[in-house]
Design a protein around this motif. Sequence first.
Motif, PDB file in Angstrom:
ATOM      1  N   ILE A  20      -1.144   1.252   5.389  1.00 11.60           N
ATOM      2  CA  ILE A  20      -1.414   0.476   4.182  1.00 11.60           C
ATOM      3  C   ILE A  20      -0.218  -0.443   3.959  1.00 11.60           C
ATOM      4  CG2 ILE A  20      -1.751   0.528   1.683  1.00 11.60           C
ATOM      5  CD1 ILE A  20      -3.011   3.281   2.005  1.00 11.60           C
ATOM      6  N   SER A  21      -0.474  -1.718   3.755  1.00 17.11           N
ATOM      7  CA  SER A  21       0.606  -2.658   3.424  1.00 17.11           C
ATOM      8  C   SER A  21       0.440  -3.129   1.980  1.00 17.11           C
ATOM      9  CB  SER A  21       0.595  -3.864   4.366  1.00 17.11           C
ATOM     10  OG  SER A  21      -0.537  -4.682   4.146  1.00 17.11           O
ATOM     11  N   LEU A  22       1.563  -3.214   1.268  1.00 17.06           N
ATOM     12  CA  LEU A  22       1.600  -3.827  -0.063  1.00 17.06           C
ATOM     13  C   LEU A  22       2.452  -5.077   0.049  1.00 17.06           C
ATOM     14  CD1 LEU A  22       0.973  -0.686  -0.747  1.00 17.06           C
ATOM     15  CD2 LEU A  22       1.666  -1.343  -3.045  1.00 17.06           C
ATOM     16  N   LEU A  23       1.849  -6.113   0.615  1.00 12.50           N
ATOM     17  CA  LEU A  23       2.542  -7.366   0.885  1.00 12.50           C
ATOM     18  C   LEU A  23       1.801  -8.570   0.325  1.00 12.50           C
ATOM     19  CD1 LEU A  23       3.466  -6.549   4.598  1.00 12.50           C
ATOM     20  CD2 LEU A  23       5.121  -6.901   2.762  1.00 12.50           C
ATOM     21  N   ILE A 237       5.105  -9.210  -5.918  1.00 17.74           N
ATOM     22  CA  ILE A 237       4.146  -8.602  -4.996  1.00 17.74           C
ATOM     23  C   ILE A 237       3.483  -7.401  -5.658  1.00 17.74           C
ATOM     24  CG2 ILE A 237       3.897  -7.316  -2.836  1.00 17.74           C
ATOM     25  CD1 ILE A 237       6.083  -9.090  -1.641  1.00 17.74           C
ATOM     26  N   ALA A 238       4.284  -6.469  -6.177  1.00 17.00           N
ATOM     27  CA  ALA A 238       3.697  -5.223  -6.688  1.00 17.00           C
ATOM     28  C   ALA A 238       4.562  -4.624  -7.785  1.00 17.00           C
ATOM     29  CB  ALA A 238       3.527  -4.223  -5.546  1.00 17.00           C
ATOM     30  N   PRO A 247       5.525   0.864  -1.532  1.00 13.73           N
ATOM     31  CA  PRO A 247       6.173   0.633  -0.242  1.00 13.73           C
ATOM     32  C   PRO A 247       5.580  -0.599   0.433  1.00 13.73           C
ATOM     33  CG  PRO A 247       4.531   2.358  -0.030  1.00 13.73           C
ATOM     34  CD  PRO A 247       4.617   2.019  -1.498  1.00 13.73           C
ATOM     35  N   LEU A 248       6.413  -1.408   1.049  1.00 14.60           N
ATOM     36  CA  LEU A 248       5.879  -2.582   1.742  1.00 14.60           C
ATOM     37  C   LEU A 248       4.915  -2.168   2.833  1.00 14.60           C
ATOM     38  CD1 LEU A 248       9.128  -4.739   1.980  1.00 14.60           C
ATOM     39  CD2 LEU A 248       7.298  -4.879   0.279  1.00 14.60           C
ATOM     40  N   ALA A 285      13.509   1.573   9.261  1.00 10.22           N
ATOM     41  CA  ALA A 285      12.287   1.802   8.509  1.00 10.22           C
ATOM     42  C   ALA A 285      12.564   2.138   7.055  1.00 10.22           C
ATOM     43  CB  ALA A 285      11.460   2.904   9.161  1.00 10.22           C
ATOM     44  N   GLN A 286      13.795   2.582   6.755  1.00 10.27           N
ATOM     45  CA  GLN A 286      14.153   2.909   5.370  1.00 10.27           C
ATOM     46  C   GLN A 286      13.998   1.682   4.470  1.00 10.27           C
ATOM     47  OE1 GLN A 286      18.169   4.233   5.613  1.00 10.27           O
ATOM     48  NE2 GLN A 286      17.677   6.139   6.655  1.00 10.27           N
ATOM     49  N   MET A 287      14.223   0.484   5.023  1.00  2.00           N
ATOM     50  CA  MET A 287      14.168  -0.714   4.207  1.00  2.00           C
ATOM     51  C   MET A 287      12.748  -1.015   3.742  1.00  2.00           C
ATOM     52  SD  MET A 287      17.226  -1.871   3.902  1.00  2.00           S
ATOM     53  CE  MET A 287      17.038  -3.591   3.487  1.00  2.00           C
ATOM     54  N   LEU A 288      11.747  -0.475   4.454  1.00  2.00           N
ATOM     55  CA  LEU A 288      10.364  -0.731   4.077  1.00  2.00           C
ATOM     56  C   LEU A 288       9.802   0.353   3.212  1.00  2.00           C
ATOM     57  CD1 LEU A 288       8.795  -2.143   7.342  1.00  2.00           C
ATOM     58  CD2 LEU A 288       9.693  -3.364   5.391  1.00  2.00           C
ATOM     59  N   ALA A 289      10.556   1.448   2.998  1.00  2.00           N
ATOM     60  CA  ALA A 289      10.006   2.576   2.241  1.00  2.00           C
ATOM     61  C   ALA A 289       9.942   2.239   0.763  1.00  2.00           C
ATOM     62  CB  ALA A 289      10.871   3.808   2.458  1.00  2.00           C
TER      63      ALA A 289
END
Length: 289
Positions: A20-23, A237-238, A247-248, A285-289
Amino acid sequence: MLIRLGYEIAIECAEATPVISLLEIHKDRQADIKRQTRVLTSPSVPTRLYHDLHGNGCRRFTAPAGTFRILYDAVVEDSGETDEVNTLAREVPVAELPDEVLFYLLGSRYCETDHLSSLAWQLFGHLPSGWARVQAIVDYVHNRLSFGYGYARSTRTAAQAHEERVGVCRDFAHLAITLCRCMNIPARYVNGYLGDIGVPPDPAPMDFSAWMEVFLDGKWYTFDPRHNQPRTGRVVIARGRDATDVPLLHSFGPHRLSLFKVWTYEQEGRLFNPPYHGIDRTVSAQMLA
């Protein structure tokens, strides 16, 4: 003004993995989009958009095994005005808050109000209520934490950020949100695009960023503990309780982030200039969490 923004992200999966992306640009700003591509994937896979309980646009797809890329590019019209400042904005008594706002007084995964309540009242309980109190909280967080991408850790909570005194923009937001909630001031987490527009170039340039919105005098106001100054060109964005909700990228299985490019800058001249290739920053990957 016109703002050019977008991203190119690549992940690698050992096997087909639901994601799932929240972008998506938030529905509040959809009318401002002057040009956009579809959300492109390589390899091409079916995607489906839905909206979560917070009204955020979420895209579902299955990333195949191997390298998988997603790409988006858009031009958004913006007023060019900085974040609204209203130093006379009052706190709303809890008994008078709208039902849907009460949710943002509660503790959450990264915002442990139970750990920081006593500290918050010691630091801010004696201050004038309303905008001045929120600004004092933002000043405190801005001065207490040191920013650096190398400090990113997906499990860091507000209380841990306060103790460690380091973090990225999400940690600044989490700590300020928590302290506001401890003082019975509703606060929510926001992420979106924020370029270095109207400010000197930053050696750690912004792209995707996190800030907070605080409910005062019947409306939501933007505060940014990381930068602690009104800024131009935010594109939401969210929104949610904290980073758990927005999360992105969220994968239902392991993935490795192999490419992360984001661009957001003032577009000059023609609307259909060639795409800008953005900031190339390989991160964990932490940066996208």
